[in-house]
Design an enzyme around this catalytic site. Structure first.
Site, short mmCIF file in Angstrom:
data_model
loop_
_atom_site.label_atom_id
_atom_site.label_comp_id
_atom_site.label_asym_id
_atom_site.label_seq_id
_atom_site.Cartn_x
_atom_site.Cartn_y
_atom_site.Cartn_z
CE LYS A 89 -4.59 0.90 0.28
NZ LYS A 89 -5.69 -0.27 -0.07
N1 GLU Z 1 -7.33 -0.12 -3.21
C1 GLU Z 1 -7.78 -0.97 -3.64
C2 GLU Z 1 -8.01 -2.15 -2.47
O1 GLU Z 1 -7.92 -1.80 -1.07
C3 GLU Z 1 -7.32 -1.71 -5.08
C4 GLU Z 1 -5.94 -2.33 -4.91
C5 GLU Z 1 -5.57 -2.70 -6.45
O2 GLU Z 1 -6.18 -2.88 -7.21
O3 GLU Z 1 -4.33 -3.28 -6.64
O4 GLU Z 1 -8.17 -3.34 -2.50
#
Ligand code: GLU
Length: 420
Positions: free
Chosen positions: A106
Protein backbone atom coordinates in the site's frame (compact mmCIF):
# COMPACT_ATOMS: atom_id res chain seq x y z
CA UNK A 1 -11.56 8.13 13.08
CA UNK A 2 -9.80 6.37 15.97
CA UNK A 3 -5.99 6.40 16.26
CA UNK A 4 -4.61 4.44 13.33
CA UNK A 5 -2.54 2.43 15.81
CA UNK A 6 -5.80 0.54 16.39
CA UNK A 7 -5.88 -0.40 12.72
CA UNK A 8 -2.62 -2.31 12.97
CA UNK A 9 -3.65 -3.79 16.32
CA UNK A 10 -6.91 -5.04 14.76
CA UNK A 11 -4.94 -6.73 12.03
CA UNK A 12 -2.53 -8.42 14.48
CA UNK A 13 -5.46 -9.55 16.65
CA UNK A 14 -7.23 -11.23 13.69
CA UNK A 15 -3.95 -12.73 12.49
CA UNK A 16 -3.19 -14.33 15.88
CA UNK A 17 -6.74 -15.58 16.28
CA UNK A 18 -6.81 -17.20 12.84
CA UNK A 19 -3.33 -18.68 13.29
CA UNK A 20 -4.50 -20.29 16.54
CA UNK A 21 -7.54 -21.74 14.74
CA UNK A 22 -5.23 -23.13 12.06
CA UNK A 23 -3.04 -24.63 14.78
CA UNK A 24 -0.02 -22.71 13.50
CA UNK A 25 3.18 -22.33 15.49
CA UNK A 26 4.41 -18.73 15.95
CA UNK A 27 7.37 -19.71 13.71
CA UNK A 28 5.04 -20.47 10.78
CA UNK A 29 3.50 -17.03 10.55
CA UNK A 30 5.59 -14.60 12.60
CA UNK A 31 7.00 -13.02 9.42
CA UNK A 32 3.46 -12.02 8.42
CA UNK A 33 3.33 -9.63 11.36
CA UNK A 34 6.00 -7.46 9.74
CA UNK A 35 6.03 -5.76 6.33
CA UNK A 36 8.96 -6.85 4.16
CA UNK A 37 9.85 -3.24 3.24
CA UNK A 38 8.79 0.26 4.29
CA UNK A 39 9.83 3.35 2.38
CA UNK A 40 9.17 6.86 3.67
CA UNK A 41 9.68 9.73 1.25
CA UNK A 42 9.57 13.53 1.43
CA UNK A 43 7.95 15.04 -1.62
CA UNK A 44 8.72 18.69 -2.40
CA UNK A 45 6.10 20.25 -4.64
CA UNK A 46 6.19 23.67 -6.26
CA UNK A 47 2.76 25.10 -5.52
CA UNK A 48 0.97 27.39 -7.99
CA UNK A 49 1.94 30.47 -5.93
CA UNK A 50 5.66 29.59 -6.13
CA UNK A 51 5.97 28.23 -2.54
CA UNK A 52 7.62 24.84 -2.03
CA UNK A 53 5.54 22.56 0.16
CA UNK A 54 6.92 19.22 1.35
CA UNK A 55 4.52 16.28 1.71
CA UNK A 56 5.17 12.99 3.47
CA UNK A 57 4.63 9.77 1.52
CA UNK A 58 5.03 6.04 2.00
CA UNK A 59 5.13 2.77 0.13
CA UNK A 60 4.89 -0.35 2.27
CA UNK A 61 5.42 -3.82 0.81
CA UNK A 62 4.00 -6.43 3.12
CA UNK A 63 4.66 -9.70 1.32
CA UNK A 64 6.08 -11.11 -1.90
CA UNK A 65 5.55 -14.77 -0.95
CA UNK A 66 2.82 -15.43 -3.52
CA UNK A 67 3.91 -13.00 -6.24
CA UNK A 68 4.61 -9.31 -6.91
CA UNK A 69 3.24 -6.80 -4.40
CA UNK A 70 -0.11 -5.24 -5.24
CA UNK A 71 -2.08 -2.47 -3.61
CA UNK A 72 -3.53 0.99 -3.88
CA UNK A 73 -2.24 4.51 -3.36
CA UNK A 74 -4.14 6.69 -0.89
CA UNK A 75 -4.16 10.50 -0.71
CA UNK A 76 -5.54 11.53 2.67
CA UNK A 77 -4.60 14.26 5.18
CA UNK A 78 -4.67 11.93 8.21
CA UNK A 79 -2.85 8.91 6.84
CA UNK A 80 0.16 7.56 8.76
CA UNK A 81 2.60 4.69 8.56
CA UNK A 82 0.72 2.33 10.91
CA UNK A 83 -2.42 2.62 8.83
CA UNK A 84 -0.45 1.98 5.62
CA UNK A 85 1.20 -1.08 7.20
CA UNK A 86 -2.19 -2.54 8.10
CA UNK A 87 -3.61 -1.76 4.66
CA UNK A 88 -0.60 -3.44 3.02
CA UNK A 89 -1.04 -6.59 5.11
CA UNK A 90 -4.76 -6.69 4.29
CA UNK A 91 -3.79 -6.61 0.60
CA UNK A 92 -1.67 -9.76 1.09
CA UNK A 93 -4.63 -11.52 2.72
CA UNK A 94 -7.13 -10.16 0.18
CA UNK A 95 -5.12 -11.43 -2.80
CA UNK A 96 -4.72 -14.80 -1.08
CA UNK A 97 -8.41 -15.20 -0.24
CA UNK A 98 -9.43 -14.73 -3.89
CA UNK A 99 -6.35 -16.75 -4.92
CA UNK A 100 -4.67 -14.32 -7.31
CA UNK A 101 -0.87 -14.51 -7.57
CA UNK A 102 0.13 -11.37 -5.68
CA UNK A 103 1.47 -10.28 -2.33
CA UNK A 104 0.30 -7.05 -0.70
CA UNK A 105 1.44 -3.44 -0.61
CA UNK A 106 0.00 0.00 0.00
CA UNK A 107 1.14 3.55 -0.65
CA UNK A 108 -0.01 6.87 0.72
CA UNK A 109 0.65 10.58 0.70
CA UNK A 110 -0.42 12.73 3.63
CA UNK A 111 -2.35 15.34 1.66
CA UNK A 112 -5.89 16.56 1.11
CA UNK A 113 -6.09 16.15 -2.68
CA UNK A 114 -9.20 18.34 -2.86
CA UNK A 115 -7.17 21.36 -1.62
CA UNK A 116 -4.68 21.08 -4.52
CA UNK A 117 -5.04 22.41 -8.05
CA UNK A 118 -4.85 19.81 -10.82
CA UNK A 119 -1.36 21.01 -11.77
CA UNK A 120 -0.17 20.69 -8.14
CA UNK A 121 -1.71 17.22 -7.86
CA UNK A 122 0.08 16.17 -11.05
CA UNK A 123 3.46 17.47 -9.82
CA UNK A 124 2.93 15.75 -6.45
CA UNK A 125 2.08 12.44 -8.15
CA UNK A 126 5.02 12.59 -10.55
CA UNK A 127 7.50 13.41 -7.79
CA UNK A 128 6.06 10.69 -5.48
CA UNK A 129 6.38 8.19 -8.35
CA UNK A 130 10.00 9.22 -8.92
CA UNK A 131 10.74 8.80 -5.20
CA UNK A 132 9.30 5.26 -5.00
CA UNK A 133 10.62 4.26 -8.43
CA UNK A 134 13.19 1.73 -7.16
CA UNK A 135 10.42 -0.29 -5.52
CA UNK A 136 7.78 -0.45 -8.25
CA UNK A 137 7.49 -2.22 -11.60
CA UNK A 138 5.22 -4.77 -13.30
CA UNK A 139 7.13 -7.69 -11.81
CA UNK A 140 7.80 -6.02 -8.42
CA UNK A 141 5.00 -3.85 -7.07
CA UNK A 142 1.97 -2.51 -8.91
CA UNK A 143 0.04 0.47 -7.42
CA UNK A 144 -3.66 1.18 -8.09
CA UNK A 145 -6.32 3.69 -6.98
CA UNK A 146 -7.54 3.93 -3.38
CA UNK A 147 -9.20 6.65 -1.26
CA UNK A 148 -8.43 10.09 -2.76
CA UNK A 149 -6.86 8.83 -6.01
CA UNK A 150 -8.36 7.96 -9.41
CA UNK A 151 -7.69 6.78 -12.97
CA UNK A 152 -6.18 10.11 -14.06
CA UNK A 153 -3.60 9.93 -11.25
CA UNK A 154 -2.77 6.33 -12.26
CA UNK A 155 -2.19 7.60 -15.80
CA UNK A 156 0.38 10.13 -14.48
CA UNK A 157 2.13 7.32 -12.57
CA UNK A 158 2.29 5.19 -15.72
CA UNK A 159 3.70 8.09 -17.72
CA UNK A 160 6.30 9.07 -15.11
CA UNK A 161 7.57 5.49 -14.74
CA UNK A 162 7.64 5.09 -18.54
CA UNK A 163 9.66 8.31 -18.98
CA UNK A 164 12.34 6.95 -16.65
CA UNK A 165 12.42 3.62 -18.49
CA UNK A 166 12.39 5.20 -21.95
CA UNK A 167 9.45 3.11 -23.19
CA UNK A 168 5.78 2.67 -22.24
CA UNK A 169 5.16 0.33 -19.31
CA UNK A 170 1.39 0.06 -18.83
CA UNK A 171 1.72 -2.89 -16.42
CA UNK A 172 3.39 -0.78 -13.69
CA UNK A 173 0.04 0.48 -12.40
CA UNK A 174 -3.63 -0.57 -12.67
CA UNK A 175 -6.85 1.40 -12.63
CA UNK A 176 -5.54 3.55 -15.51
CA UNK A 177 -7.75 5.32 -18.06
CA UNK A 178 -8.94 2.75 -20.63
CA UNK A 179 -7.24 4.66 -23.48
CA UNK A 180 -3.76 3.93 -22.09
CA UNK A 181 -4.25 0.29 -21.09
CA UNK A 182 -6.82 0.47 -18.31
CA UNK A 183 -9.31 -2.39 -18.17
CA UNK A 184 -12.95 -2.08 -19.00
CA UNK A 185 -14.94 -2.70 -15.82
CA UNK A 186 -12.09 -1.72 -13.44
CA UNK A 187 -13.73 1.47 -12.12
CA UNK A 188 -16.86 -0.41 -11.11
CA UNK A 189 -15.11 -3.62 -10.05
CA UNK A 190 -14.98 -3.11 -6.28
CA UNK A 191 -18.65 -2.09 -6.11
CA UNK A 192 -19.61 -4.95 -8.43
CA UNK A 193 -17.79 -7.36 -6.12
CA UNK A 194 -19.64 -5.91 -3.10
CA UNK A 195 -22.96 -6.42 -4.89
CA UNK A 196 -22.07 -10.03 -5.79
CA UNK A 197 -21.02 -10.89 -2.22
CA UNK A 198 -24.14 -9.23 -0.77
CA UNK A 199 -26.34 -11.20 -3.18
CA UNK A 200 -24.58 -14.51 -2.40
CA UNK A 201 -24.81 -13.83 1.36
CA UNK A 202 -28.56 -13.32 1.08
CA UNK A 203 -28.90 -16.51 -1.00
CA UNK A 204 -26.95 -18.55 1.56
CA UNK A 205 -29.05 -17.10 4.40
CA UNK A 206 -32.19 -18.07 2.51
CA UNK A 207 -33.32 -14.44 2.27
CA UNK A 208 -34.76 -12.70 -0.78
CA UNK A 209 -32.75 -9.96 -2.52
CA UNK A 210 -35.89 -8.16 -3.66
CA UNK A 211 -36.97 -5.55 -1.12
CA UNK A 212 -33.96 -6.05 1.18
CA UNK A 213 -33.25 -2.76 2.95
CA UNK A 214 -29.70 -1.43 2.79
CA UNK A 215 -27.82 1.47 4.39
CA UNK A 216 -24.49 2.49 2.84
CA UNK A 217 -21.85 4.63 4.56
CA UNK A 218 -19.76 6.38 1.87
CA UNK A 219 -20.80 7.47 -1.63
CA UNK A 220 -17.39 7.46 -3.32
CA UNK A 221 -16.58 5.11 -6.18
CA UNK A 222 -17.20 1.97 -4.09
CA UNK A 223 -20.30 3.07 -2.16
CA UNK A 224 -21.86 4.74 -5.22
CA UNK A 225 -21.39 1.73 -7.52
CA UNK A 226 -22.59 -0.66 -4.81
CA UNK A 227 -25.74 1.41 -4.29
CA UNK A 228 -26.50 1.51 -7.99
CA UNK A 229 -25.90 -2.21 -8.60
CA UNK A 230 -27.83 -3.34 -5.50
CA UNK A 231 -30.74 -1.12 -6.52
CA UNK A 232 -30.67 -2.83 -9.93
CA UNK A 233 -30.83 -6.21 -8.14
CA UNK A 234 -34.04 -5.07 -6.41
CA UNK A 235 -32.72 -3.95 -3.01
CA UNK A 236 -34.18 -0.87 -1.34
CA UNK A 237 -31.38 1.59 -0.52
CA UNK A 238 -32.88 3.50 2.39
CA UNK A 239 -29.84 5.52 3.50
CA UNK A 240 -26.50 6.71 2.13
CA UNK A 241 -23.89 9.13 3.47
CA UNK A 242 -20.70 11.01 2.69
CA UNK A 243 -18.38 13.21 4.78
CA UNK A 244 -21.13 15.86 5.08
CA UNK A 245 -23.68 13.44 6.62
CA UNK A 246 -26.38 11.10 5.45
CA UNK A 247 -29.81 11.04 3.82
CA UNK A 248 -32.65 8.65 4.58
CA UNK A 249 -35.94 7.62 2.99
CA UNK A 250 -37.75 4.54 4.29
CA UNK A 251 -39.44 3.76 0.96
CA UNK A 252 -36.04 3.89 -0.82
CA UNK A 253 -33.79 6.62 -2.19
CA UNK A 254 -33.48 7.45 -5.89
CA UNK A 255 -29.84 6.40 -6.39
CA UNK A 256 -29.66 7.53 -10.03
CA UNK A 257 -30.75 11.02 -9.04
CA UNK A 258 -28.32 11.13 -6.09
CA UNK A 259 -25.36 9.98 -8.19
CA UNK A 260 -26.19 12.55 -10.88
CA UNK A 261 -26.27 15.25 -8.18
CA UNK A 262 -22.95 14.13 -6.63
CA UNK A 263 -21.24 13.66 -9.98
CA UNK A 264 -22.23 16.95 -11.50
CA UNK A 265 -18.66 18.18 -10.98
CA UNK A 266 -19.41 21.08 -8.66
CA UNK A 267 -18.17 19.33 -5.50
CA UNK A 268 -21.74 18.67 -4.37
CA UNK A 269 -22.15 16.93 -1.01
CA UNK A 270 -25.16 15.06 0.34
CA UNK A 271 -25.83 17.78 2.95
CA UNK A 272 -27.10 19.90 0.04
CA UNK A 273 -29.25 17.18 -1.55
CA UNK A 274 -33.01 17.72 -1.56
CA UNK A 275 -35.49 15.05 -2.62
CA UNK A 276 -39.11 14.19 -2.04
CA UNK A 277 -39.47 12.72 1.48
CA UNK A 278 -35.68 12.67 2.03
CA UNK A 279 -34.55 13.26 5.63
CA UNK A 280 -31.05 14.36 6.64
CA UNK A 281 -29.32 12.20 9.26
CA UNK A 282 -25.86 11.92 10.82
CA UNK A 283 -23.35 9.22 9.89
CA UNK A 284 -23.83 7.72 13.36
CA UNK A 285 -27.59 7.46 12.89
CA UNK A 286 -26.97 5.76 9.52
CA UNK A 287 -24.77 3.11 11.14
CA UNK A 288 -27.44 2.26 13.72
CA UNK A 289 -30.50 2.25 11.42
CA UNK A 290 -32.91 -0.66 11.47
CA UNK A 291 -32.08 -2.13 8.04
CA UNK A 292 -31.45 -5.67 6.81
CA UNK A 293 -27.94 -4.85 5.64
CA UNK A 294 -25.37 -2.23 6.62
CA UNK A 295 -22.52 -1.56 4.18
CA UNK A 296 -19.65 0.56 5.52
CA UNK A 297 -17.91 1.78 2.35
CA UNK A 298 -15.82 4.65 3.68
CA UNK A 299 -12.78 4.48 5.97
CA UNK A 300 -11.31 2.27 8.73
CA UNK A 301 -12.53 2.14 12.35
CA UNK A 302 -16.10 3.34 11.80
CA UNK A 303 -17.87 0.56 13.71
CA UNK A 304 -16.33 0.99 17.14
CA UNK A 305 -16.93 -0.50 20.58
CA UNK A 306 -19.19 2.46 21.26
CA UNK A 307 -21.33 1.97 18.11
CA UNK A 308 -21.40 -1.85 17.97
CA UNK A 309 -24.03 -2.50 20.72
CA UNK A 310 -26.42 -0.11 18.94
CA UNK A 311 -26.12 -1.73 15.49
CA UNK A 312 -29.53 -3.02 14.41
CA UNK A 313 -28.70 -4.45 10.97
CA UNK A 314 -28.39 -8.25 11.10
CA UNK A 315 -25.80 -8.36 8.33
CA UNK A 316 -22.75 -6.10 7.83
CA UNK A 317 -21.00 -6.26 4.45
CA UNK A 318 -17.59 -4.60 4.81
CA UNK A 319 -16.89 -2.72 1.57
CA UNK A 320 -14.24 -0.47 3.19
CA UNK A 321 -10.91 -1.79 4.42
CA UNK A 322 -10.97 -2.36 8.19
CA UNK A 323 -14.25 -0.58 9.01
CA UNK A 324 -14.81 -2.64 12.20
CA UNK A 325 -12.39 -2.46 15.15
CA UNK A 326 -11.49 -5.83 16.68
CA UNK A 327 -13.23 -5.05 20.00
CA UNK A 328 -16.41 -4.04 18.13
CA UNK A 329 -16.13 -7.24 16.11
CA UNK A 330 -16.28 -9.31 19.31
CA UNK A 331 -19.46 -7.46 20.39
CA UNK A 332 -21.11 -8.04 17.01
CA UNK A 333 -20.21 -11.73 17.18
CA UNK A 334 -21.95 -12.02 20.58
CA UNK A 335 -24.99 -10.18 19.19
CA UNK A 336 -25.21 -12.72 16.36
CA UNK A 337 -24.60 -10.15 13.61
CA UNK A 338 -23.22 -11.73 10.42
CA UNK A 339 -20.12 -9.74 9.43
CA UNK A 340 -18.93 -10.45 5.89
CA UNK A 341 -15.25 -9.44 6.00
CA UNK A 342 -13.48 -6.74 3.99
CA UNK A 343 -10.73 -8.94 2.57
CA UNK A 344 -13.42 -10.92 0.74
CA UNK A 345 -16.08 -8.26 0.12
CA UNK A 346 -13.93 -5.55 -1.48
CA UNK A 347 -11.55 -7.84 -3.38
CA UNK A 348 -13.31 -7.17 -6.71
CA UNK A 349 -11.10 -4.13 -7.28
CA UNK A 350 -7.83 -5.99 -7.06
CA UNK A 351 -9.24 -8.94 -9.03
CA UNK A 352 -9.94 -6.66 -12.01
CA UNK A 353 -6.57 -4.97 -11.41
CA UNK A 354 -5.13 -8.44 -11.92
CA UNK A 355 -7.05 -8.73 -15.22
CA UNK A 356 -5.74 -5.30 -16.25
CA UNK A 357 -2.14 -6.34 -15.49
CA UNK A 358 -2.63 -9.62 -17.40
CA UNK A 359 -3.91 -7.66 -20.42
CA UNK A 360 -1.00 -5.18 -20.18
CA UNK A 361 1.81 -7.71 -19.98
CA UNK A 362 0.34 -9.75 -22.83
CA UNK A 363 -0.78 -6.74 -24.93
CA UNK A 364 -4.32 -8.07 -24.98
CA UNK A 365 -7.71 -6.46 -24.45
CA UNK A 366 -10.70 -8.14 -22.88
CA UNK A 367 -14.25 -6.97 -23.48
CA UNK A 368 -16.33 -5.89 -20.50
CA UNK A 369 -18.48 -9.01 -20.59
CA UNK A 370 -15.38 -11.19 -20.15
CA UNK A 371 -14.10 -9.01 -17.31
CA UNK A 372 -17.40 -9.10 -15.42
CA UNK A 373 -17.98 -12.81 -16.04
CA UNK A 374 -14.50 -13.78 -14.82
CA UNK A 375 -14.80 -11.43 -11.83
CA UNK A 376 -18.11 -13.06 -10.89
CA UNK A 377 -16.60 -16.55 -11.15
CA UNK A 378 -13.67 -15.64 -8.87
CA UNK A 379 -15.78 -13.76 -6.31
CA UNK A 380 -18.39 -16.51 -6.01
CA UNK A 381 -15.74 -19.21 -5.68
CA UNK A 382 -13.99 -17.21 -2.91
CA UNK A 383 -17.31 -16.52 -1.19
CA UNK A 384 -18.22 -20.22 -1.18
CA UNK A 385 -14.76 -21.15 0.16
CA UNK A 386 -15.09 -18.64 3.02
CA UNK A 387 -18.70 -19.51 3.83
CA UNK A 388 -18.01 -23.26 3.85
CA UNK A 389 -14.87 -22.86 5.95
CA UNK A 390 -16.77 -20.77 8.53
CA UNK A 391 -19.68 -23.20 8.54
CA UNK A 392 -17.62 -26.36 8.92
CA UNK A 393 -15.39 -24.92 11.67
CA UNK A 394 -18.24 -22.98 13.36
CA UNK A 395 -16.24 -19.76 13.24
CA UNK A 396 -17.13 -16.21 12.11
CA UNK A 397 -16.77 -15.46 8.41
CA UNK A 398 -13.77 -13.18 9.10
CA UNK A 399 -11.92 -16.09 10.67
CA UNK A 400 -12.96 -18.33 7.77
CA UNK A 401 -11.46 -15.83 5.32
CA UNK A 402 -8.28 -15.34 7.38
CA UNK A 403 -7.85 -19.10 7.71
CA UNK A 404 -7.93 -19.59 3.94
CA UNK A 405 -5.68 -16.61 3.26
CA UNK A 406 -3.08 -17.35 5.94
CA UNK A 407 -2.99 -21.00 4.96
CA UNK A 408 -2.17 -20.03 1.35
CA UNK A 409 0.51 -17.49 2.30
CA UNK A 410 2.12 -19.78 4.90
CA UNK A 411 2.13 -22.66 2.40
CA UNK A 412 3.98 -20.49 -0.14
CA UNK A 413 6.46 -19.38 2.53
CA UNK A 414 7.12 -22.98 3.57
CA UNK A 415 7.63 -24.22 0.01
CA UNK A 416 10.05 -21.36 -0.72
CA UNK A 417 11.84 -21.55 2.65
CA UNK A 418 13.54 -18.78 4.56
CA UNK A 419 16.42 -17.16 2.69
CA UNK A 420 19.41 -17.69 3.02
N1 GLU B 1 -7.16 0.01 -3.34
C1 GLU B 1 -7.92 -1.15 -3.66
C2 GLU B 1 -7.98 -2.10 -2.47
O1 GLU B 1 -7.84 -1.69 -1.33
C3 GLU B 1 -7.45 -1.81 -4.95
C4 GLU B 1 -6.04 -2.31 -4.95
C5 GLU B 1 -5.56 -2.80 -6.32
O2 GLU B 1 -6.33 -2.87 -7.24
O3 GLU B 1 -4.37 -3.12 -6.40
O4 GLU B 1 -8.26 -3.25 -2.63
Amino acid sequence: MQESFDTYQSLLYSLDRAAALLGLEENDYVALKYPERELKVSIPVEMDDGRIEVFEGYRVQHSTSRGPCKGGLRYHPEVDINEVKALAAWMTLKCAVVNIPYGGAKGAVKVDPYQLSKAELKRLTRRYTAMILPLIGPEKDIPAPDVGTNAEIMGWIMDTYSMFKGYSVPGVVTGKPVDIGGSLGRREATGRGVMLITRETLHRMGKPVLGTTVAIQGMGNVGGTTARLLELEGCRIVAVSDISGGIYKRSGLDITDILAYLGSGSGNLLSGYEGDGVKHITNEVLLTLDTDILIPAAMENQITLEIAPRIRARVIVEAANGPTTSDADAVLEKQGVTVVPDILVNAGGVVVSYFEWIQNIQSLTWDEEEVNRTLEKIMIRAFNDVWDSALSDKIPLRMGAYKIAIDRVVKAKKIRGVFP
